[in-house]
Design an enzyme around this catalytic site. Structure first.
Site, PDB file in Angstrom:
ATOM      1  N   HIS A 162       1.258  -1.012   0.207  1.00 19.27           N
ATOM      2  CA  HIS A 162       0.334   0.219   0.054  1.00 19.27           C
ATOM      3  C   HIS A 162       0.801   1.631  -0.132  1.00 19.27           C
ATOM      4  O   HIS A 162       0.417   2.164   0.709  1.00 19.27           O
ATOM      5  CB  HIS A 162      -0.544   0.047   1.135  1.00 19.27           C
ATOM      6  CG  HIS A 162      -1.230  -1.442   1.882  1.00 19.27           C
ATOM      7  ND1 HIS A 162      -2.660  -1.703   1.376  1.00 19.27           N
ATOM      8  CD2 HIS A 162      -1.219  -2.283   1.703  1.00 19.27           C
ATOM      9  CE1 HIS A 162      -3.510  -3.127   1.353  1.00 19.27           C
ATOM     10  NE2 HIS A 162      -2.296  -3.078   1.746  1.00 19.27           N
ATOM     11  N   SER A 283      14.960  21.478 -15.525  1.00 22.35           N
ATOM     12  CA  SER A 283      13.849  23.237 -15.272  1.00 22.35           C
ATOM     13  C   SER A 283      13.981  24.407 -16.048  1.00 22.35           C
ATOM     14  O   SER A 283      14.944  24.821 -15.880  1.00 22.35           O
ATOM     15  CB  SER A 283      12.952  23.438 -13.626  1.00 22.35           C
ATOM     16  OG  SER A 283      12.263  24.548 -13.795  1.00 22.35           O
ATOM     17  N   LYS A 289      16.345  21.976 -10.120  1.00 21.74           N
ATOM     18  CA  LYS A 289      14.994  20.767 -10.081  1.00 21.74           C
ATOM     19  C   LYS A 289      15.974  19.927 -11.227  1.00 21.74           C
ATOM     20  O   LYS A 289      16.799  19.985 -12.295  1.00 21.74           O
ATOM     21  CB  LYS A 289      14.261  20.786 -11.085  1.00 21.74           C
ATOM     22  CG  LYS A 289      12.979  21.301  -9.585  1.00 21.74           C
ATOM     23  CD  LYS A 289      11.751  21.362 -10.471  1.00 21.74           C
ATOM     24  CE  LYS A 289      10.594  20.420 -10.344  1.00 21.74           C
ATOM     25  NZ  LYS A 289       9.504  20.260 -11.025  1.00 21.74           N
ATOM     26  N   GLU A 296       9.489   8.864 -16.036  1.00 18.73           N
ATOM     27  CA  GLU A 296       7.796  10.045 -16.686  1.00 18.73           C
ATOM     28  C   GLU A 296       7.031   9.509 -18.193  1.00 18.73           C
ATOM     29  O   GLU A 296       6.109   8.972 -18.448  1.00 18.73           O
ATOM     30  CB  GLU A 296       7.635  11.500 -16.432  1.00 18.73           C
ATOM     31  CG  GLU A 296       8.058  11.795 -15.021  1.00 18.73           C
ATOM     32  CD  GLU A 296       8.049  13.031 -15.000  1.00 18.73           C
ATOM     33  OE1 GLU A 296       7.191  13.723 -15.104  1.00 18.73           O
ATOM     34  OE2 GLU A 296       9.634  13.613 -15.158  1.00 18.73           O
TER      35      GLU A 296
END
Ligand code: ARG
Length: 473
Positions: A162, A283, A289, A296
């Site tokens: 979970h 970024s 970043k 992704e």
């Protein structure tokens, strides 16, 4: 050929005029099936050779046909071939060019053959070759994982259910879970190749042919184990394409789960892994970043691959036997899924090989969230003879106390633990550390480092055995 409205030279005998421009646009597949040119020419070479050997065409015609087809292959490979939408598909583009090159003998090539068995054999050859590429790519990915697993057989990390901290595991064990998944993908690839290794060539339109063809000869020439047994099924079957897509979808789904884990692991909050510069991006506005774009995109492209599977299943589900033009829609799905999957596996292999594992962060996280509570309960069963349900309850009280004191289980004092259950001794502290917890899990397939190393040895041996097997084929 210059008259745009002329009827099709391949099947236009009963047609007075050519197709409407819209008809041509919906009908033509040359925009994508030109990818099958090499398989189409190989199929035709094998067919012509068989026709000549069987005395169906002359040796001289066969020689001209073979020379012409080889010229066409060169023209296509050199980018000098003019593909025509008016000629619909790769089969008719090649045949029309053959007629230009060698004249009337070209018209004998299509004896005892139809585009229905022609496209079936071309596409099977292509899918078979693609699956061999997939097999090689999966082997590289698995090798990358085995190396990481070996390095980190004893690196402790939290195991989750979970996505809540469950029990400590090792990172090597987690890597080996993916080896199992990609290993199943590999065995699905091999089984599918085995199943599709039958040549449909010679099924003709659907009923076979009265010409004395030798289907075993063409099957062998094209590298198939044997010819298909039923001519109707031969031209209506697209299971090989569906199987490719389902293998691709399952494999993509595995890649996507891993991609999701990498996205989570590489957040500053987790910090379990650092992706290399080669597999991340920055970024344009936030200088701090480092984004896991490759992960992704692997996660996202899975939607596309899975969509192709549903797309083709839906195309096929209402089709009466045998061939229907609907089946022309099989190719774009497979081509795009293949290209996408190849890229996904390659990117994942690069990422897994390159990423830096932060063992300290993993260990820190492994010790939080009372991850050794089960170890305490197991100790109470083993050493104090409590029934497991009671041990579970005692442990629950210890966790509640630790939570109240905002400390780990191992930071509770012996007196505090004995107040919960007097059977507890100082011995219990040995199982409350994450290192001892993983070391104790020695059951077959468990997370103990020795067990993980055994799993690694198993796969290394199995993969070398597989390699010798496919070489001897
Ligand atoms: N372009 C067609 C396809 O991909 C080839 C087979 C056409 N056969 C036919 N009878 N129209 O399916």
């Amino acid at each position: 050929m210059s008259d745009e409205k002329a009827s099709n030279s391949m099947w236009g005998g009963r047609f007075a005029s050519g197709p409407d421009a819209i008809m041509e646009a919906i009908n033509a597949s040359i925009g994508f099936d030109r990818k099958l040119y090499a398989q189409d020419i190989r199929g035709s070479l094998a067919h012509a050779e068989m026709l000549a050997k069987q005395g169906i065409i002359s040796a001289e015609d066969q020689r001209q046909i073979a020379d012409g087809l080889k010229t066409i292959l060169r023209e296509i490979e050199d980018g000098k071939f003019a593909f025509s939408t008016r000629l619909e598909d790769i089969h008719m583009n090649v045949e029309a060019r053959l007629a230009e090159l060698i004249g009337p003998a070209a018209g004998r090539l299509h004896t005892a053959r139809s585009r229905n068995d022609q496209v079936a054999v071309d596409f099977r050859l292509w899918v078979k070759e693609e699956l061999q590429r997939t097999e090689a790519a999966l082997l590289r990915l698995i090798a990358a994982f085995l190396d990481r697993a070996e390095e980190h057989a004893a690196t402790v990390m939290p195991g989750f259910t979970h996505l809540q901290t469950a029990q400590p595991v090792t990172f090597g064990h987690h890597c080996m879970a993916y080896v199992e998944m990609f290993g199943r993908d590999l065995s699905r690839v091999r089984a599918a190749v085995e199943r599709m290794d039958e040549s449909p060539l010679g099924a003709a339109a659907l009923a076979g042919t009265g010409f004395p063809i030798d289907r075993h000869m063409t099957a062998a020439a094209l590298g198939f184990r044997e010819p298909t047994r039923n001519s109707i099924d031969s031209v209506s079957d697209r299971d090989f394409a569906l199987e490719f897509l389902s293998i691709a979808a399952i494999c993509a789904t595995h890649l996507s789960r891993l991609a999701e884990e990498i996205v989570i692991w590489s957040t500053p909050q987790f910090g379990f892994v650092r992706l290399s510069d080669a597999f991340s991006t920055g970024s344009s506005i936030m200088p701090q970043k480092k984004n896991p774009d490759a992960a992704e995109l692997i996660r996202a492209k899975t939607g596309r691959v899975n969509g192709h599977l549903i797309g083709l299943l839906t195309v096929m589900k209402g089709l009466p036997l045998a061939y229907s033009k609907d089946m022309q829609e099989d190719k774009e799905a497979v081509f795009d899924a293949a290209e996408t999957l190849d890229l996904m596996i390659a990117a994942m292999t690069g990422m897994v090989g390159d990423m830096t594992v932060n063992a300290a962060a993993m260990k820190r996280a492994a010790g939080s969230g009372y991850s050794t509570a089960t170890d305490l309960a197991d100790w109470l069963v083993r050493e104090a003879g409590l029934p497991f349900r009671e041990a579970h309850h005692v442990t629950g009280r210890a966790v509640a106390l630790a939570e109240e004191k905002r400390c780990g289980l191992e930071k509770l004092s012996l007196e505090e633990l004995q107040a919960i259950n007097p059977a507890i001794t100082v011995d219990v502290f040995s199982v409350l550390s994450v290192g001892n917890s993983v070391k104790s899990r020695t059951s077959y397939g468990g997370t103990a480092p020795g067990e993980v190393r055994r799993q690694i040895r198993y796969w290394r041996k199995r993969l070398t055995r597989g390699a010798t097997k496919s070489k001897s084929r």
